[in-house]
Write a protein that holds these residues in place. Structure first.
Motif, PDB file in Angstrom:
ATOM      1  N   ARG A 227       3.751   1.930  -1.328  1.00 19.48           N
ATOM      2  CA  ARG A 227       4.536   1.835  -2.440  1.00 19.48           C
ATOM      3  C   ARG A 227       3.867   2.190  -3.767  1.00 19.48           C
ATOM      4  NH1 ARG A 227       8.034  -0.814   0.933  1.00 19.48           N
ATOM      5  NH2 ARG A 227       9.982  -0.443   0.662  1.00 19.48           N
ATOM      6  N   GLY A 228       1.920   2.556  -2.490  1.00 15.84           N
ATOM      7  CA  GLY A 228       1.315   2.820  -3.942  1.00 15.84           C
ATOM      8  C   GLY A 228       0.455   1.564  -5.343  1.00 15.84           C
TER       9      GLY A 228
ATOM     10  N   GLU B 283       0.862  -1.442  -0.135  1.00 11.26           N
ATOM     11  CA  GLU B 283      -0.239  -0.248   0.056  1.00 11.26           C
ATOM     12  C   GLU B 283       0.784   1.241  -0.112  1.00 11.26           C
ATOM     13  OE1 GLU B 283      -2.612  -0.497   3.187  1.00 11.26           O
ATOM     14  OE2 GLU B 283      -3.181   1.777   2.508  1.00 11.26           O
TER      15      GLU B 283
ATOM     16  N   GLY C  59      -2.076  -1.144  -6.256  1.00 12.22           N
ATOM     17  CA  GLY C  59      -3.955  -0.469  -6.721  1.00 12.22           C
ATOM     18  C   GLY C  59      -3.555  -2.450  -6.152  1.00 12.22           C
TER      19      GLY C  59
END
Lengths: 303, 371
Positions: free
Chosen positions: B103-104, B101, B106
Motif C-alpha cells: 500500500r506504499g 509495503e 514508507g
C-alpha cells in the motif's frame, strides 16, 4: 518352552539369514556398481596418466596427456561450447519451463492435454530430436526454404551450417526437449503451494505478478535447485544430440567434450587423451554435484 | 471500524447453489461467528465478504456502500487463515509489513507499525525468524499480526484455531477475545466448533446447507434454538430429542414420556409450564428437546419439577459432572448429574426434569413451537 534341538538350530540359521537379508539383497548390485562404475572411473583416471594410444598401456607418463589436451584448439572449442551450451540450455529451459508452468497453473481448460503435449518431447530420444531438428533447420529443406517459398526471398536461417552459430542450434533443440520436463517439475510444485497464501497476498494488495515473483517462485527454491542439477549434468554429458543434429560440425565447431572424448578414444586411437578429457568432464560434474550433495546432506542433518 | 450488511446474497457454482438468500447485518464493533458443519457454505460466505469469491446474487455493503465489485485489496479487510498462510520466504517482520509495503507505506512508518503490533502480540523476539522456524501458536500470532497491522475496517477469521492443539486453542481463543475487546473492531469469525462460537461471539449465525438457520446471541442460540438442527448442533453433549405427542391431563398440557425402569417402559405425564400456548397442537406429534443438564438428580431439584425413576445403563464421569445414559421414549438419553449423586451402572435412580426450559419442536418441520 522346550523345543526340539534340530528345530532351534534351524531357527538360528533363519534368524541369521533374516538379519543379513537386506545386505545380501543389495550386495550384487553394490558389487556391480563398485566394479563397473567406480572401478572404471579409477581405471580411466589411471589411463589418463599413460601414453595409451590404440590399446591401453600401463606405463605412467605423468600429466603429458593433460598438457596435450589443453594445447588442442579442438578441446578449447569443445569446452567453450559446453559453457555456452550449458549456460543457455539451463537458463532457457528453466525460464521457459517456469513460464509454461505458471501459465498452465491458471486453472485453464484442457490443462491435462497441454501438459502432455509439453512433456512429450522428453519421451523422445535425443537422436530422434536431433534428426528432426536437423531436417527443420537444414537451409535447403526446412524453415528457411519454406519461408522463402512463401515469398520472402532474402530470408536466412542457416545457423546449422554457420560455424559461429551451430552450437546455438544444439541449444534450441535441447531446450525444446527439456523445457516440458522442467514445466512438469514446476507445475507439481506450484500445485502444492497453499492457495491460502495466494489469497492472503491478494488481500494484502499484491498483484498477480508480484505474488508469483515475490512469494510463490522464491518458495520453489528447492525445485529450482533440483532442476538446475538435473539440467547441468544433462548438459555436461550431452553427446547424442550433437551427433544427430550437427555431427559436431561444421568442422568441429559444435563439438562438446563428450563428442571430443568419443572421437579421441574410439576413432583416433588416442585412448590416453580421451581418458584425460573424460576425467576433465568428471571433475566438471563433480564441481556441480559435490556442493549440491553437501548442502542436501547438511540440510538433512539440521532438519 | 465499520458496519457490514448482507442482503439476499447467494452463491452458485454452475447449477449448485452453495449459499441461498443470506441476509444479516452487523453493527460497528460486533463479533459475529458463522457456525456450521463442514460444507455448509460458511467459508464461502467469508470469502465473498473478503471479495475472494464473486457474489452471484444479492449485495454486500460495508458502511452502507455496495462492495460487490470492489477488488479485495480495496475493501480494507484483513483475513486470518486456517493454515496461517504465512509467506514462507519472508521473515516474520516482512510478513507483517507486506500489506503495508503493497500500500506504499514508507519504511520508517512500516517498522513502527510492525513493532507496535509485535508488542501487542508478544512476538517481538521472533521478528527475524522465518515462518518455518516458528511453532503453531507463534505462526498463529504472526498471522494475526499481519491482519492487525493494517488496521482494517473488518477482520475476517477462517477457522484460525483448528490447526492448534487443544490447550493452545483455548489460550488463543482468550487472546482473540481480548483483542476484540481492546480494538473494538468489527470481526467475522468462521468455525465449526460450537464452544469457540459460544465463547467468542456477540452473535452467532448458524448455517446449514447454505442457509442461515438462526442468528442470535449465544444464549438465544443455546436456550431458544430455532429448530432441531440448531438445538442439536450447539451444546455438548448434544440435546436429547424424543418423539412424543402433546396431550391434555385435566387443565395441564404436557407430553407422555415412557422411561425404562427394571426393563419395563413406565409412562410419565410431564406437564409443560407454559402449556397453554400449545393448545392448538394437542394430539399432534412433536419433538421434545431436553438438554442433559435439564435431566438431573431429583434430590437437589426445584419442587415443581416432575420426577421420573429409571435404570441407568452407562455412567460417564467427566470430572465436574457425571453423565448417565438412561432410556426415555425408547432411545438412549444423557442426563447430567453431580458426581456425588451418581449411581452405579445397572442401578436405577430418580431424575428431575426441568420442563420450564424444555424445547418443543414441530415433528414435521423441525421448527420450534412458540416460547
Amino acid at each position: 518352552m522346550p523345543q526340539p534341538k534340530g528345530g532351534s538350530s534351524h531357527r538360528t540359521v533363519l534368524d541369521k539369514l533374516s538379519r543379513f537379508l537386506p545386505q545380501l539383497v543389495v550386495a550384487p548390485s553394490f558389487l556391480l556398481i563398485l566394479f563397473f562404475v567406480y572401478g572404471f572411473i579409477i581405471w580411466t583416471g589411471y589411463i589418463s596418466f599413460t601414453d595409451s594410444r590404440m590399446l591401453p598401456a600401463y606405463e605412467v607418463q605423468g600429466f603429458r596427456q593433460y598438457f596435450r589436451l589443453f594445447a588442442m584448439d579442438r578441446w578449447d572449442v569443445a569446452f567453450d561450447n559446453l559453457l555456452v551450451f550449458g549456460a543457455f540450455y539451463i537458463t532457457l529451459s528453466l525460464a521457459i519451463g517456469c513460464l509454461l508452468a505458471v501459465l498452465l497453473d491458471q486453472r485453464i481448460r484442457a490443462e491435462g492435454a497441454l501438459r502432455t503435449i509439453y512433456l512429450y518431447p522428453m519421451a523422445i530420444s535425443f537422436i530422434v530430436t536431433g534428426t528432426a531438428w536437423k531436417w527443420m533447420l537444414n537451409p535447403s529443406l526446412g524453415i528457411e526454404s519454406y519461408i522463402r517459398g512463401l515469398g520472402w526471398e532474402s530470408f536466412r536461417f542457416d545457423w546449422i551450417v554457420d560455424k559461429d552459430m551451430a552450437i546455438y542450434v544444439v541449444v534450441i533443440a535441447a531446450v525444446w526437449q527439456a523445457s516440458g520436463f522442467v514445466m512438469a517439475l514446476f507445475l507439481s510444485a506450484l500445485r502444492s503451494v497453499d492457495q491460502e497464501i495466494v489469497k492472503a497476498a491478494y488481500l494484502d494488495g499484491a498483484s498477480t505478478t508480484r505474488i508469483y515473483l515475490g512469494i510463490i517462485l522464491p518458495s520453489l527454491r528447492p525445485v529450482f535447485l533440483s532442476a538446475f542439477v538435473i539440467l547441468a549434468h544433462l548438459s555436461i554429458k550431452s553427446f547424442d544430440l550433437v551427433v544427430a543434429l550437427t555431427g559436431g560440425g561444421p568442422g568441429y565447431a559444435s563439438t562438446l567434450p563428450a563428442n571430443f572424448m568419443y572421437e579421441m578414444t574410439f576413432r583416433r586411437n588416442q585412448i590416453g587423451l580421451g581418458a584425460a578429457s573424460a576425467v576433465m568432464m568428471l571433475l566438471t560434474v563433480a564441481a556441480i554435484m559435490v556442493p549440491y550433495l553437501y548442502s542436501e546432506l547438511r540440510g538433512k542433518r539440521h532438519a | 471500524m465499520a458496519t457490514l450488511s448482507i442482503e439476499n446474497a447467494g452463491k452458485s457454482f454452475g447449477d449448485t447453489d452453495v449459499l441461498k438468500d443470506i441476509s444479516l447485518s452487523m453493527d460497528d464493533g460486533e463479533f459475529l461467528v458463522l457456525l456450521g458443519a463442514s460444507g455448509c457454505g460458511k467459508s464461502t460466505l467469508l470469502n465473498m465478504i473478503a471479495g475472494l469469491e464473486k457474489v452471484s446474487h444479492g449485495t454486500i455493503r460495508v458502511d452502507g456502500e455496495v462492495v460487490n465489485d470492489v477488488h479485495p485489496k480495496d475493501r480494507d479487510m484483513a483475513m486470518v487463515f486456517q493454515s496461517y498462510a504465512l509467506y514462507p520466504n519472508m521473515s516474520v517482520e516482512k510478513n507483517i509489513a507486506f500489506g503495508l509495503e503493497m500500500r506504499g507505506v514508507g519504511r520508517a512508518e512500516r517498522k513502527a507499525a510492525v513493532e507496535e503490533v509485535a508488542r501487542l502480540l508478544q512476538i517481538e523476539h521472533l521478528l527475524d525468524r522465518k515462518p518455518a522456524q516458528l511453532s503453531g501458536g507463534q505462526r498463529q500470532r504472526v498471522a494475526m499480526g499481519r491482519a492487525l497491522v493494517r488496521r482494517p475496517k473488518i477482520f475476517l477469521f477462517d477457522e484460525p484455531l483448528s490447526n492448534l492443539d487443544a490447550q493452545l486453542r483455548v489460550e488463543m481463543r482468550t487472546e482473540i477475545k481480548r483483542l476484540h475487546q481492546t480494538l473494538k473492531a468489527t470481526m467475522v469469525y468462521v468455525t465449526h466448533d460450537q464452544i469457540e462460537a459460544m465463547t467468542l461471539a456477540d452473535r452467532i449465525a448458524v448455517l446449514k446447507d447454505g442457509r442461515i438457520q438462526q442468528i442470535g446471541t449465544p444464549s438465544e442460540i443455546y436456550n431458544t434454538p430455532a429448530n432441531v438442527y440448531v438445538a442439536g448442533f450447539v451444546g455438548s453433549p448434544a440435546m436429547n430429542f424424543f418423539e412424543v405427542t402433546l396431550e391434555r391431563d385435566g387443565d395441564q398440557i404436557g407430553v407422555m414420556l415412557p422411561a425404562k425402569l427394571k426393563g419395563v417402559d413406565t409412562p410419565y405425564f410431564l406437564p409443560l409450564p407454559a402449556g397453554g400456548q400449545y393448545h392448538s397442537h394437542i394430539g399432534q406429534p412433536v419433538v421434545l428437546g431436553l438438554r442433559p443438564e435439564m435431566i438431573s438428580q431429583a434430590t437437589t431439584a426445584a419442587p415443581e419439577d416432575p420426577v421420573i425413576t429409571c435404570d441407568v445403563d452407562v455412567v460417564e464421569p467427566t470430572g465436574a459432572d457425571t453423565l448417565c445414559v438412561i432410556r426415555l421414549a425408547g432411545r438412549g438419553a444423557k442426563a447430567r448429574v453431580s458426581p456425588a449423586f451418581a449411581c452405579e451402572p445397572g442401578d436405577s435412580m430418580e431424575f428431575a426434569l426441568d420442563m420450564s426450559r424444555a424445547c418443543v419442536f414441530d415433528a414435521e418441520t423441525g421448527m420450534r413451537l412458540y416460547g
